[in-house]
Structure formats: C-alpha cells, structure tokens
Design a protein around this motif. Structure first.
Motif: not given
Length: 131
Positions: A55-60, A66-70, A75-82
């Motif tokens: 679960i990621m809160v997008i801030t300034k 965000v795209s880089e983090t996603a 790539s590490r296997g996380v298949k669900s991102l909110l």
C-alpha cells in the motif's frame, strides 16, 4: 520467525504500507526514517513466499519515484500494489489532481510495458476491468 510460520499456516494475505526508500515522513520516536527497516521485512516476506501486497501513499515527496518503485516491487515478486494519493492539510505532501494523473499515466505505461495481466495495480486494475 514465529509470525512467518503463523502467516503461512493460515494463508494470511499481508498488506504493508511502504512509500518507497525516499519516504522520510515515517520516523521512529528518535526521528530516524523507518523505510529501510520496513523494506527488510518486505524482503523477508517475499523470501518466505508469503502473499504480500504493498500500500503506497503518493505524495509530493515520492511522486517522481512511483513508477521506479513499482518496477522494483514487481521485479522482487510483489504482484499487488494499492496506490492512494495523499490529500490532506500538510501542503508539502499534498498531491494535486494533475500530478496524480501524471503518476497514474506513468504506471499505466509501465504496466503495459511489462505486460503481466496478473500484476494488480489499484486503481488501474479497476479502471481496466470497467473498460
């Protein structure tokens, strides 16, 4: 670790709030950033094969990453991102609608580029289902 065994035994789905390595808004009582500590726990869950969503809160502060983090999470296997935009009283964190739209468009490009229809990025997943 006992909690890992418990989560495996009962097939828990885990949601971890993590806003990226550049997140400096969450700190310990001593004022130290906790992002590296949280990242270590995320990696542990992934190594142990637990069902994990972020679960990621997008801030300034983190909108540029965000795209880089996603991509890193995928790539590490996380298949669900909110993703949730921060809209609040703290002006230096608050995201305006144009910035949020830009982040979402960047994520859509990333999702299309990767091409994994099983990778769930909310709210993109809901938008695509409706279409």
């Amino acid at each position: 670790i006992e909690w890992i065994d418990l989560f495996k035994q009962y097939n828990f789905q885990i949601g971890v709030s993590w806003d990226g390595r550049n997140d400096s808004s969450r700190v310990t009582p001593n004022g130290e950033a906790i992002s590296d500590n949280v990242w270590g726990r995320i990696e542990l869950c992934l190594r142990e094969g637990l069902s994990l969503g972020i679960i990621m809160v997008i801030t300034k502060q983190n909108e540029r990453f965000v795209s880089e983090t996603a991509r890193l999470l995928y790539s590490r296997g996380v298949k669900s991102l909110l993703l949730k935009p921060y809209i609040g009283e703290t002006e230096e964190l608050s995201l305006d609608s144009a910035s949020y739209a830009e982040v979402i468009c960047g994520l859509l490009d990333l999702w299309l580029d990767i091409g994994d229809k099983n990778w769930i990025i909310e709210p993109l997943h809901s938008f695509v289902r409706v279409l």
